[in-house]
Design a protein around this motif. Sequence first.
Motif, mmCIF file in Angstrom:
data_model
loop_
_atom_site.group_PDB
_atom_site.id
_atom_site.type_symbol
_atom_site.label_atom_id
_atom_site.label_comp_id
_atom_site.label_asym_id
_atom_site.label_seq_id
_atom_site.Cartn_x
_atom_site.Cartn_y
_atom_site.Cartn_z
ATOM 1 N N LEU A 26 -21.816 0.392 29.625
ATOM 2 C CA LEU A 26 -20.635 0.178 28.801
ATOM 3 C C LEU A 26 -19.500 -0.279 29.690
ATOM 4 O O LEU A 26 -19.142 0.405 30.655
ATOM 5 C CB LEU A 26 -20.219 1.461 28.060
ATOM 6 N N GLY A 27 -18.946 -1.454 29.382
ATOM 7 C CA GLY A 27 -17.862 -1.987 30.190
ATOM 8 C C GLY A 27 -16.998 -2.925 29.384
ATOM 9 O O GLY A 27 -17.297 -3.240 28.231
ATOM 10 N N ASP A 28 -15.904 -3.386 29.978
ATOM 11 C CA ASP A 28 -14.972 -4.281 29.312
ATOM 12 C C ASP A 28 -15.610 -5.639 29.040
ATOM 13 O O ASP A 28 -16.559 -6.052 29.714
ATOM 14 C CB ASP A 28 -13.723 -4.479 30.174
ATOM 15 N N PHE A 29 -15.012 -6.352 28.067
ATOM 16 C CA PHE A 29 -15.509 -7.685 27.725
ATOM 17 C C PHE A 29 -14.738 -8.782 28.455
ATOM 18 O O PHE A 29 -15.086 -9.945 28.363
ATOM 19 C CB PHE A 29 -15.417 -7.892 26.203
ATOM 20 N N VAL A 40 -19.153 -3.672 26.078
ATOM 21 C CA VAL A 40 -18.798 -4.422 24.892
ATOM 22 C C VAL A 40 -19.502 -5.779 24.978
ATOM 23 O O VAL A 40 -19.459 -6.433 26.025
ATOM 24 C CB VAL A 40 -17.274 -4.626 24.825
ATOM 25 N N THR A 41 -20.118 -6.220 23.885
ATOM 26 C CA THR A 41 -20.842 -7.482 23.876
ATOM 27 C C THR A 41 -20.118 -8.496 22.984
ATOM 28 O O THR A 41 -19.279 -8.131 22.150
ATOM 29 C CB THR A 41 -22.269 -7.287 23.341
ATOM 30 N N GLU A 42 -20.475 -9.766 23.161
ATOM 31 C CA GLU A 42 -19.852 -10.823 22.362
ATOM 32 C C GLU A 42 -20.106 -10.616 20.871
ATOM 33 O O GLU A 42 -19.226 -10.825 20.039
ATOM 34 C CB GLU A 42 -20.404 -12.174 22.807
ATOM 35 N N ARG A 43 -21.308 -10.192 20.533
ATOM 36 C CA ARG A 43 -21.649 -9.975 19.129
ATOM 37 C C ARG A 43 -20.804 -8.851 18.516
ATOM 38 O O ARG A 43 -20.387 -8.933 17.358
ATOM 39 C CB ARG A 43 -23.137 -9.652 19.008
ATOM 40 N N GLN A 44 -20.550 -7.805 19.285
ATOM 41 C CA GLN A 44 -19.720 -6.703 18.793
ATOM 42 C C GLN A 44 -18.293 -7.163 18.533
ATOM 43 O O GLN A 44 -17.650 -6.725 17.575
ATOM 44 C CB GLN A 44 -19.740 -5.552 19.798
ATOM 45 N N PHE A 97 -15.090 -4.272 18.157
ATOM 46 C CA PHE A 97 -14.055 -4.138 19.169
ATOM 47 C C PHE A 97 -13.091 -5.304 19.010
ATOM 48 O O PHE A 97 -13.482 -6.391 18.587
ATOM 49 C CB PHE A 97 -14.641 -4.166 20.586
ATOM 50 N N ARG A 98 -11.830 -5.070 19.344
ATOM 51 C CA ARG A 98 -10.816 -6.111 19.259
ATOM 52 C C ARG A 98 -10.344 -6.476 20.662
ATOM 53 O O ARG A 98 -10.046 -5.597 21.468
ATOM 54 C CB ARG A 98 -9.610 -5.632 18.435
#
Length: 238
Positions: A185-188, A221-225, A231-232
């Motif tokens: 789990l990490g930042d996008f 955080v993933t692109e799809r999420q 996530f915003r």
Amino acid sequence: MSAAAEVYDASLLNPANDNKRHRGTKLEMEIRAQFLIAYAAKHFPVTVRQLFYAATVAGVPGIGKDDNGYNAVQQQVLSLRRTGRMPYGNIADLTRWQRKPRTHGSVQDALEETARLYRRALWRDQPVHVEVWVEKDALAGSLMPVTSRFDVPLMVARGFTSETYAFEAAEYWSAIGKEVHVYHLGDFDRSGQDAARDLERKLTTFGSAKGLRVQFNRLAVTERQVEFGIFRLVRRRD
């Protein structure tokens, strides 16, 4: 050069730096307070930095994604705790801990505590070894109750993982001798994505050198999420 003092025109304020000069109104301070109190009560124990990240994502007024925003949250959390509006136990400090060997008053005390703390190793007979890795300390307080419940190791990378930390993880896996599944789990943002790729490279390389198969899974955080609004994204101010 004339001895008279030179006169300069007043410079215009830089709009990008307005947040540095802004002082919150009483209404804004109360809105912040209610958000911080509610978030800490729901997710406790949390760190001040975790509250700061949550406030920026939620768009809490007057909290920018910079040092000034963090300091504002830190000062208000301290005030809320000292005035009794936020319980001290809702905030965690993961940067400091006590170092002391566990001792007992007697052999009987030791046996009783051992029996009380006994937990069966849930993954001992499973064909794989599972770990959760998180980029930042701030999230560990929220994840720990879940990973602890399911007997899953929680590893805090703190940004770009050191070679030593990754190597020691592979050494631990080697002693277990199972296929490894890592959930990260990490930042996008760019730094978070680079840190995730760097971690994957190190863990798979060291694991492969030990003859282990390592599956690296980006849980968030993933692109799809982001596309689905789970996530915003919050843009940094330049």
